[in-house]
Scaffold this active site. Structure first.
Site: not given
Length: 423
Positions: A18-19, A22
């Site tokens: 997920h990170e 970003h």
């Protein structure tokens, strides 16, 4: 111990995926990623490359990225602070040591009077405590600052901050985390399909035979076909399962076509197994699977989108049928489920990773402040209004959302403890 290690790997992996979403899009958009951390808590090791500090931290649970200009990105130097300055050949500051541990003759000791590390890029103060002369130094755009903990990171001039990026790039940066989870979940479901096998056959051909089962005891093998159960002709798997289920712990005759085309008759006694309020017969067989490439690929994709449908349906029921906290699960529930799938083998763990990743991606898209979905909603409002929501309003909305999420997480965690460990 196996359950704990599996939980750390599963939870950590999906958060890092997920990170990384970003991180990747922020980098692509020209936003400074000041730190990419694997794990939480005290720093163990760190490495700086291309203006980003990469760290591994003590607690192996997830991770985070720190984007320049984020609300928790505060590098203000208060007047009176003693720092050490390192200059380049052009007399520009390339490093500011605010760790209070500097003992280096190369550094210039400065008592800060005023500084701006975002717009005008300067620092003013008194060298060696001499308050008679106020010195001003230009700060290099790519200078670094060492904070009180000894961590060195890039300063964040306005042009590389998150809010300086275009609306489209900010939207895509916010979207990239959940998007990564969804794509990762689909890929892992496809991988699991190839590991486990393709779609189940609807025919009467046998696949996996459970060891020490009634079927194994009469030497049934994968590839055999059960043509008849007692007097009933069998054409598909549903007929076979129903016929076996009718005979718990009863002597049952099977007509079997072996892989070499020979037809045999065997007699076995299906095990009696509880299924709800009923007792049914089972002999320890699974249907054959289609191992061809395209059917297997399709079954993996179908499983992924089937999981999405289940999650969306659950959300719909929560909204339309009334909220029930038992419909939610936090880290305790994830740990409990992880321990169960870990006992089933690595293939089930892989399926669980795919399910959890898709779950995290969808939940993060909910339009709740402090979640990525809440940030995306603000981006959409900005596009409609053609101007951003004021920073003060955004902070208030984010704080309210954060308080809601923290309160919900405490309630869910306590409910999970009661469900799984006390009741």
């Amino acid at each position: 111990m196996i359950a704990i290690i599996t939980f750390i790997i599963v939870f950590g992996l999906i958060v890092i995926v997920h990170e990384f979403g970003h991180y990747y899009w922020a980098k692509k958009s020209g936003i400074l990623v000041r730190q990419f951390s694997i794990g939480m808590g005290p720093k163990l090791v760190s490495y700086t490359k291309n203006h980003t500090l990469y760290t591994i931290r003590l607690l192996p649970l997830g991770g985070y990225v720190m984007l320049a200009g984020a609300e928790d990105d505060d590098e203000e130097l208060k007047p009176g602070t003693i720092v050490g300055l390192q200059l380049n050949e052009q007399e520009q500051v390339i490093q500011i040591d605010n760790s209070q541990k500097a003992n280096n003759s190369v550094l210039i000791p400065l008592q800060v009077a005023r500084s701006d590390l975002q717009k005008d890029l300067f620092i003013e103060g008194y060298v060696n405590g001499d308050e008679q002369i106020l010195r001003r130094y230009a700060v290099d755009h790519d200078a670094t600052i060492i904070d009180e903990t000894g961590t060195e990171m890039q300063i964040a001039p306005v042009d590389v901050q998150f809010n300086s990026a275009s609306l489209l790039n900010r939207f895509l940066t916010n979207l990239a985390g959940p998007f990564n989870n969804l794509v990762f979940g689909i890929i892992v479901y496809i991988i699991s399909a190839f590991l486990i096998g393709g779609p189940l056959s609807s025919g009467n051909k046998l696949g996996e035979i459970q060891p020490h089962s009634p079927a194994a005891q009469v030497h049934l093998q994968a590839g055999d076909q059960i043509m008849q159960v007692n007097q009933q002709k069998i054409k598909n798997w549903d007929q076979l399962a129903q016929a076996i289920a009718k005979n718990p712990n009863k002597s049952t005759k099977l007509v079997v076509k072996k892989q070499n085309r020979q037809v045999q008759q065997v007699t076995l006694r299906p095990r009696a197994v509880k299924s709800g309020k009923e007792t049914i017969g089972q002999i320890g067989i699974m249907p054959a699977r289609d191992h061809h490439f395209w059917p297997t690929l399709k079954s993996g994709v179908d499983s992924a989108f089937g999981s999405m449908g289940i999650i969306f349906n659950a959300l719909k029921q929560m909204v339309s049928g009334g909220f029930n906290i038992n419909q939610l699960g936090g880290p305790v529930a994830i740990y409990s489920e992880t321990s169960q799938v870990a006992a089933m083998g690595y293939k089930q763990v892989i399926v669980f990773i795919a399910w959890l990743s898709i779950n995290l991606g969808i939940m993060n898209l909910l339009p709740i402040p402090a979640l990525d979905g809440g940030k995306l909603l603000l981006n959409i409002i900005e596009a409609i209004r053609r101007k951003p929501v004021s920073q003060k309003t955004e902070i208030v909305i984010t704080m309210i959302g954060m308080a809601f999420l923290v309160g919900l997480m405490i309630a869910v965690t306590w409910n999970d403890i009661m469900r799984f460990f006390i009741n």
